[in-house]
Design a protein around this motif. Structure first.
Motif, PDB file in Angstrom:
ATOM      1  N   SER A 198      -5.828  -4.287   9.588  1.00  0.00           N
ATOM      2  CA  SER A 198      -5.614  -3.033   8.863  1.00  0.00           C
ATOM      3  C   SER A 198      -6.779  -2.061   8.918  1.00  0.00           C
ATOM      4  O   SER A 198      -6.648  -0.925   8.482  1.00  0.00           O
ATOM      5  N   ALA A 199      -7.945  -2.478   9.443  1.00  0.00           N
ATOM      6  CA  ALA A 199      -9.173  -1.702   9.229  1.00  0.00           C
ATOM      7  C   ALA A 199      -9.482  -0.734  10.352  1.00  0.00           C
ATOM      8  O   ALA A 199      -9.515  -1.108  11.524  1.00  0.00           O
ATOM      9  N   ASN A 206     -13.192   2.101   4.831  1.00  0.00           N
ATOM     10  CA  ASN A 206     -12.505   0.858   5.179  1.00  0.00           C
ATOM     11  C   ASN A 206     -13.422  -0.349   5.099  1.00  0.00           C
ATOM     12  O   ASN A 206     -13.005  -1.439   4.680  1.00  0.00           O
ATOM     13  N   THR A 260      -0.830  -4.457  10.976  1.00  0.00           N
ATOM     14  CA  THR A 260      -1.713  -3.290  11.069  1.00  0.00           C
ATOM     15  C   THR A 260      -1.112  -2.086  10.350  1.00  0.00           C
ATOM     16  O   THR A 260      -1.777  -1.069  10.205  1.00  0.00           O
ATOM     17  N   ARG A 279     -12.846  -0.838   0.694  1.00  0.00           N
ATOM     18  CA  ARG A 279     -11.473  -1.331   0.756  1.00  0.00           C
ATOM     19  C   ARG A 279     -11.461  -2.827   1.066  1.00  0.00           C
ATOM     20  O   ARG A 279     -12.386  -3.342   1.684  1.00  0.00           O
ATOM     21  N   GLU A 316      -9.852  -5.094   3.436  1.00  0.00           N
ATOM     22  CA  GLU A 316      -9.191  -5.040   4.738  1.00  0.00           C
ATOM     23  C   GLU A 316      -9.194  -6.445   5.338  1.00  0.00           C
ATOM     24  O   GLU A 316     -10.079  -7.248   5.035  1.00  0.00           O
ATOM     25  N   ARG A 344      -4.562  -1.281  14.940  1.00  0.00           N
ATOM     26  CA  ARG A 344      -5.994  -1.541  15.107  1.00  0.00           C
ATOM     27  C   ARG A 344      -6.137  -2.860  15.859  1.00  0.00           C
ATOM     28  O   ARG A 344      -5.643  -3.897  15.402  1.00  0.00           O
ATOM     29  N   TYR A 383       0.843  -1.204   0.000  1.00  0.00           N
ATOM     30  CA  TYR A 383       0.000   0.000   0.000  1.00  0.00           C
ATOM     31  C   TYR A 383       0.876   1.251   0.000  1.00  0.00           C
ATOM     32  O   TYR A 383       0.696   2.146  -0.799  1.00  0.00           O
ATOM     33  N   THR A 424      -7.035  -1.859  -2.002  1.00  0.00           N
ATOM     34  CA  THR A 424      -6.514  -2.950  -1.193  1.00  0.00           C
ATOM     35  C   THR A 424      -5.622  -2.353  -0.113  1.00  0.00           C
ATOM     36  O   THR A 424      -4.497  -1.928  -0.381  1.00  0.00           O
ATOM     37  N   HIS A 425      -6.159  -2.323   1.094  1.00  0.00           N
ATOM     38  CA  HIS A 425      -5.491  -1.676   2.215  1.00  0.00           C
ATOM     39  C   HIS A 425      -4.925  -2.699   3.197  1.00  0.00           C
ATOM     40  O   HIS A 425      -4.211  -2.339   4.129  1.00  0.00           O
ATOM     41  N   SER A 426      -5.251  -3.978   3.012  1.00  0.00           N
ATOM     42  CA  SER A 426      -4.784  -5.014   3.929  1.00  0.00           C
ATOM     43  C   SER A 426      -3.267  -5.164   3.835  1.00  0.00           C
ATOM     44  O   SER A 426      -2.659  -4.902   2.800  1.00  0.00           O
ATOM     45  N   LYS A 427      -2.666  -5.591   4.940  1.00  0.00           N
ATOM     46  CA  LYS A 427      -1.206  -5.712   5.045  1.00  0.00           C
ATOM     47  C   LYS A 427      -0.863  -7.203   5.161  1.00  0.00           C
ATOM     48  O   LYS A 427      -0.908  -7.786   6.242  1.00  0.00           O
TER      49      LYS A 427
END
Length: 738
Positions: A656-657, A663, A503, A667, A669, A640, A420, A480-483
């Motif tokens: 990640s959310a 979110n 996170t 996204r 997450e 988070r 990201y 796509t915000h997930s790690k």
């Protein structure tokens, strides 16, 4: 070379509203709102999110005002405040103005009209910005002078210093300056967003006619010029003098307008709408569409005009007219404008004026022997799940080492990775490239719509493609915000999956000052879940189910609300019931209403939030069992965490959310449930410490007012949790050595 792709939405049409439908107004799941005894909380049970954000930035400003903090850290917080407020105008204020202009804006939760809301936001921001300028002029500037760090004026410089700056101006500055006249033959020039400018009035000595010209202060040159050299101020007692670049330029305007008389000059600055609106109907052209939108961003409409408070009214009127801004969008402030430039002062190498040096320690589960040799991350992961807490646990010797070892390990078959945000000299990207060049299958999901990192991520995507990495740009309509990181390694006759879920971003630089959690695990259920999720992200798998993950936009909101409802049932059954939420922001109405219902049922609810909080705590009949705290300090609280008492068998998720519409609806997450009992217990103890009355924090009341609690009843300072965590890692390191 693999071709970059953009997957169609694979989360199911019935579960995922379109990006366009959700862009301005979110259709929430049908949950009954929590009401007070008289049923009168339907309109004002939520705090205004924009005002809540301004309150967050006010907390940052309080740190700059805190005389107990190290001086150069206070200067840094002043610079952070300025940068934060710029982004607020570029995105939040710009977005509200756009919705008003297009008729898409709706009244706030409290029934306030969008026009009134905008007026209130602008006035609140104005008060904060004036306060910000006064903190610098009246508190920090004198305090810096006491430490021999001086913001000087040209007239205060000796002849030698003026001569040296004149030569520097002629050699380094004058060649890049471009004065732009405004007259019938020269229309008013375009003013780029966040640029600092001089409005110059010159007079023709023959005709006596006065003319206007605009001169941009070059942003590739230092904003604050060190009069005494680059290393000035790096030792106590040695004078370090700084002068603003615009003042150096202003003293030599005659070189730019030879033959004209320079009458006056004034500084001004414009903030523009820089929120992107990318049409994603055609997945194949997403990259091109984004690049086109990035070009358009430069020419967004103005949303704020900052001018020096002593500006000539006629010049101010000309700027207002030519830029097309409203009077309430004009911010008159004492010079110097744009205090982001104070970062040059906060970076001075004066250890006595900074926080004590922090050394991130390798996790005790990765380096139990404390040898100098790098730990075998794979072997450590096979022994147990490893819960990391950055920056207290080193990122470079854990997550970065994990990916670097995966790239060089001949037994590793494949690596799948989300990106990201990452750094300009990213060892993570280098590891992925090394892995691809070594013949491994490498998938990188690069989110090219990461706000203000779009251009950098496009560059990374192309660099990865050229190395043979299969690059995926994500799912149409979703960020796509997930790690996530998944490594597949052959061990004997089986393939083992090694996973990291975090996170925070895979960004080695920010990992040194962002507080985040990460889980390294070889758990089969997590490995299966990540395989399914990566298949969703890169291909077609619309009906995947997960065992230890909650994934947005399908199951994350509903999964958390189900957990909250279970706590309500546990409370009614006389069992242990508690909810703890630690996030950057909490705005989502459905989640907040679920927490209100929990409070009404007698469940203890604790919320730790760094930024925006639309939840209103402590309202009788609605939320009297909810407490809200905020911690700001040396490190940016970014993790988070979601903890549920679960009748005495606690359940903890990290991921990640944040609890925001974007979110949960727009996204991808991921939250992962912890399974190691020691990790769960440690997390519960840590959340208790965040909420403890002896821990310094800000408390939110039912009126939306934040109050700082940093001293006890006896006047003694309360404990700083970040300092406590640093000390705990040092204690752990000492225990390992013994």
């Amino acid at each position: 070379m693999d071709t970059p792709t953009v997957a169609a939405s694979t989360f199911g049409d019935s579960d995922m509203p379109s990006a366009r439908a959700t862009q301005d107004r979110i259709e929430l799941p049908e949950f009954e709102p929590a009401l007070g005894p008289s049923g009168d909380f339907t309109l004002d049970r939520f705090l205004d999110r924009e005002i809540s954000w301004l309150h967050f930035n006010a907390r940052v400003l309080e740190l700059a005002e805190d005389e107990d903090l190290h001086l150069l850290e206070r200067v840094n917080f002043l610079s952070i405040f300025a940068s934060n407020l710029d982004e607020f105008f570029m995105v939040r204020v710009a977005g509200l103005k756009r919705r008003i202009a297009t008729g898409l804006a709706v009244p706030s939760a409290a029934g306030v009209s969008p026009i009134d809301q905008l007026e209130h936001i602008l006035e609140s921001a104005r008060q904060l910005q004036v306060r910000h300028a006064h903190v610098f002029a009246e508190q920090l500037r004198p305090a810096l002078a006491h430490e021999q760090i001086l913001m000087t004026r040209w007239s205060d410089l000796d002849d030698r210093s003026q001569d040296e700056l004149y030569r520097w101006f002629i050699d380094q500055v004058f060649p890049v300056l471009t004065p732009l006249a405004v007259d019938p033959a020269h229309p008013f020039p375009y003013i780029s967003g966040l640029s600092l400018n001089l409005a110059v009035i010159v007079r023709n000595p023959v005709s006596g006619k006065e003319l206007f010209a605009r001169l941009k202060v070059p942003d590739m040159l230092p904003r604050l010029v060190s009069v005494d050299g680059p290393r000035a101020g790096n030792s106590a007692g040695r004078v370090a003098r700084f002068i603003t670049l615009e003042e150096v330029i202003a003293q030599h305007l005659e070189h730019l307008f030879p033959g004209m008389e320079v009458v006056e000059h004034h500084t001004f600055r414009v903030t523009r709408n820089e929120d992107l609106e990318v049409e994603e109907d055609d997945a194949e052209n997403l990259l091109q569409a984004l690049e086109k939108e990035l070009l358009r961003r430069r020419f967004g409409p103005p949303v704020r005009l900052e001018v020096a408070s002593d500006i000539n009214p006629a010049v101010r009127a000309l700027l207002v007219r030519e830029l097309g801004v409203e009077e309430d969008e004009v911010f008159a402030l004492p010079a110097p404008l744009d205090l982001r430039g104070l970062g040059a002062i906060s970076a001075i190498d004066r250890p006595d004026l900074h926080y004590p040096t922090q050394v991130a320690h390798t996790s005790r589960f990765l380096n139990e022997s404390e040898t100098s040799k790098a730990a075998n991350v794979f072997a450590a992961m096979r022994r147990r799940d490893i819960l990391l807490h950055h920056p207290y646990d080193s990122f470079s010797t854990s997550v970065q080492a994990f990916l670097e070892q995966a790239a060089s390990d001949p037994k590793v078959q494949a690596i799948k990775q989300t990106l990201y945000r990452t750094s300009g000299d990213s060892p993570i990207v280098d590891a992925l490239i090394d892995a691809a060049e070594a013949g491994k299958q490498v998938l990188a999901l690069v989110e090219i719509k990461a706000r203000f990192d779009e251009q950098a991520n496009i560059s990374w995507a192309r660099k990865l493609e050229q190395a043979g990495v299969h690059v995926v740009y994500g799912i149409v309509g979703l960020k796509t915000h997930s790690k996530l990181s998944l490594v597949i390694r052959r061990e004997g006759d089986r393939l083992r999956r090694y996973c990291h879920i975090g996170t925070g971003n895979y960004h080695p630089r920010t990992a040194r000052y962002y507080e985040d959690f990460g889980l390294l695990t070889t758990d089969d259920q997590v490995g299966e879940d990540l395989s399914r999720l990566f298949n969703q992200l890169s291909g077609y798998a619309p009906r995947s189910t997960f065992k230890r993950l909650l994934v947005a936009p399908r199951s994350l909101r509903s999964g958390l609300i189900d957990r909250i409802e279970q706590e309500i049932a546990n409370r009614r059954a006389g069992l242990d019931a508690r909810v703890v939420v630690k996030v950057n922001s909490i705005v989502d109405e459905a989640v907040i209403d679920a927490l209100y219902r929990a409070s009404q049922a007698g469940v203890s609810v604790d919320v730790i939030v760094r930024g925006i909080c639309a939840l209103r705590p402590g309202v009788p009949g609605l939320s009297e069992n909810i407490r809200v705290r905020s911690v700001l300090g040396r490190f940016l609280e970014h993790s988070r965490v979601f903890l549920f008492a679960n009748a005495g068998s606690p359940v903890v998720f990290i991921g990640s959310a944040d609890m925001m519409h974007r979110n949960l609806d727009r996204r991808v997450e991921a939250l992962v449930r912890l399974s190691n009992r020691e990790d769960i217990s440690d997390m519960a103890s840590l959340m208790d410490r965040y909420m403890d009355a002896g821990t310094a924090s800000w408390h939110l009341d039912s009126d939306g007012i934040w109050t700082r609690h940093n001293t006890g009843a006896d006047g003694e300072p309360l404990a700083d949790i970040q300092s406590w965590l640093l000390d705990s890692r040092r204690r752990q390191r000492g225990a390992v050595r013994r």
